[in-house]
Design a protein around this motif. Structure first.
Motif, PDB file in Angstrom:
ATOM      1  N   GLU A   3       0.832  -1.208   0.000  1.00 38.98           N
ATOM      2  CA  GLU A   3       0.000   0.000   0.000  1.00 38.98           C
ATOM      3  C   GLU A   3       0.870   1.263   0.000  1.00 38.98           C
ATOM      4  OE1 GLU A   3      -3.139   2.037   3.058  1.00 38.98           O
ATOM      5  OE2 GLU A   3      -3.199  -0.154   2.881  1.00 38.98           O
ATOM      6  N   LEU A   4       1.926   1.248   0.787  1.00 36.59           N
ATOM      7  CA  LEU A   4       2.839   2.390   0.828  1.00 36.59           C
ATOM      8  C   LEU A   4       3.538   2.563  -0.524  1.00 36.59           C
ATOM      9  CD1 LEU A   4       4.227   4.679   2.342  1.00 36.59           C
ATOM     10  CD2 LEU A   4       5.863   2.993   3.231  1.00 36.59           C
ATOM     11  N   GLU A   6       2.387   1.861  -3.413  1.00 41.20           N
ATOM     12  CA  GLU A   6       1.426   2.457  -4.355  1.00 41.20           C
ATOM     13  C   GLU A   6       1.370   3.977  -4.185  1.00 41.20           C
ATOM     14  OE1 GLU A   6      -0.007   0.991  -6.946  1.00 41.20           O
ATOM     15  OE2 GLU A   6       1.189  -0.733  -6.304  1.00 41.20           O
ATOM     16  N   LYS A   7       1.449   4.452  -2.933  1.00 41.90           N
ATOM     17  CA  LYS A   7       1.461   5.898  -2.684  1.00 41.90           C
ATOM     18  C   LYS A   7       2.743   6.522  -3.230  1.00 41.90           C
ATOM     19  CE  LYS A   7      -1.529   5.943   1.349  1.00 41.90           C
ATOM     20  NZ  LYS A   7      -1.693   6.312   2.742  1.00 41.90           N
ATOM     21  N   VAL A   8       3.852   5.838  -3.035  1.00 36.19           N
ATOM     22  CA  VAL A   8       5.142   6.331  -3.518  1.00 36.19           C
ATOM     23  C   VAL A   8       5.142   6.429  -5.044  1.00 36.19           C
ATOM     24  CG1 VAL A   8       7.569   5.641  -3.806  1.00 36.19           C
ATOM     25  CG2 VAL A   8       6.509   5.564  -1.539  1.00 36.19           C
ATOM     26  N   LYS A   9       4.586   5.445  -5.694  1.00 35.32           N
ATOM     27  CA  LYS A   9       4.593   5.407  -7.158  1.00 35.32           C
ATOM     28  C   LYS A   9       3.811   6.578  -7.768  1.00 35.32           C
ATOM     29  CE  LYS A   9       3.687   1.268  -8.835  1.00 35.32           C
ATOM     30  NZ  LYS A   9       3.253  -0.142  -8.909  1.00 35.32           N
ATOM     31  N   ARG A  10       2.828   7.102  -7.044  1.00 38.21           N
ATOM     32  CA  ARG A  10       2.060   8.248  -7.540  1.00 38.21           C
ATOM     33  C   ARG A  10       2.939   9.472  -7.758  1.00 38.21           C
ATOM     34  NH1 ARG A  10      -2.351   8.341  -3.096  1.00 38.21           N
ATOM     35  NH2 ARG A  10      -2.590   6.097  -3.002  1.00 38.21           N
ATOM     36  N   ASP A  11       3.990   9.605  -6.936  1.00 36.52           N
ATOM     37  CA  ASP A  11       4.889  10.759  -7.037  1.00 36.52           C
ATOM     38  C   ASP A  11       6.110  10.477  -7.902  1.00 36.52           C
ATOM     39  OD1 ASP A  11       3.301  12.347  -5.425  1.00 36.52           O
ATOM     40  OD2 ASP A  11       4.310  11.722  -3.578  1.00 36.52           O
ATOM     41  N   CYS A  43      10.921  -1.719  -3.214  1.00 35.21           N
ATOM     42  CA  CYS A  43      11.549  -0.601  -3.924  1.00 35.21           C
ATOM     43  C   CYS A  43      12.745  -1.080  -4.747  1.00 35.21           C
ATOM     44  CB  CYS A  43      12.015   0.472  -2.941  1.00 35.21           C
ATOM     45  SG  CYS A  43      10.660   1.365  -2.137  1.00 35.21           S
TER      46      CYS A  43
END
Length: 196
Positions: A3-4, A6-11, A43
């Motif tokens: 889940e984390l 996925e948030k990182v990939k947005r940026d 990562c």
């Protein structure tokens, strides 16, 4: 961890363009080693540059595993004398110094830091011990002097907790420069951040 990620990939468009990546910080991220390791593995599998910001208060085995998963380590040393360290943080620094020595003897890119707190860890004895320790264990290592700040005071008040340094002010620019002069006597690269 997924889940984390996925948030990182947005940026990703922002940090890929700047040459950045992901920095894990805290609190102390190594207090949650299983989560951190799992996230770093995700990562690494995606070739995302990773860094960690830590005080190195962890088991050596944890540090060894995490070092294999990060590209860069940023760590802070608050006090060299065990008694002073315990007085300032409530913890013994024996393990922290062992981990620091291990890290300094590795080939891992890193940045050492000291948060300079007037009247607490800005004495010549502590600064000389720090400069000597770093210079002996990795000549040429970079040390960043950070000015103590009071940004956390409001959080303590919101939580109904007593702030440990209510009367401590951020160091003046002259105090930062004095610390830098002392530390530059050793085989390390010193840079200053902040100062009133």
């Amino acid at each position: 961890p997924v889940e984390l990620l996925e948030k990182v990939k947005r940026d990703a468009p922002f940090w890929r363009r700047s040459g950045g990546g992901v920095t894990i910080s805290g609190g102390e991220p190594l207090a949650q080693p299983e989560f951190v390791e799992a996230f770093l593995e995700l990562c690494k599998a995606r070739h995302i540059h990773t860094a960690i910001e830590t005080c190195l208060f962890c088991r050596k085995e944890t540090l060894e595993r995490v070092m294999g998963l990060v590209d860069f380590v940023q760590f802070d040393l608050k006090a060299m004398d065990p008694r002073l360290h315990r007085e300032l943080t409530g913890l013994d620094n024996t393990g922290i110094l062992e981990n620091t020595r291990f890290l300094l003897h590795s080939d891992k890119p890193l940045l050492a830091r000291i948060p300079l707190v007037p009247g607490c860890n800005d004495g010549k004895e502590n600064l000389r011990a720090l400069g000597s320790f770093l210079g002996e264990n990795r000549p040429g290592v970079e040390l960043e002097i950070l000015a103590y700040h009071r940004m956390g005071v409001g959080r303590y008040e919101d939580l109904g907790r007593r702030y440990a340094l209510p009367d401590t002010k951020p160091p003046a620019r002259e105090e930062m420069e004095r610390a830098a002069r002392i530390l530059r006597e050793y085989q390390i690269k010193v840079k200053c951040q902040g100062g009133a």
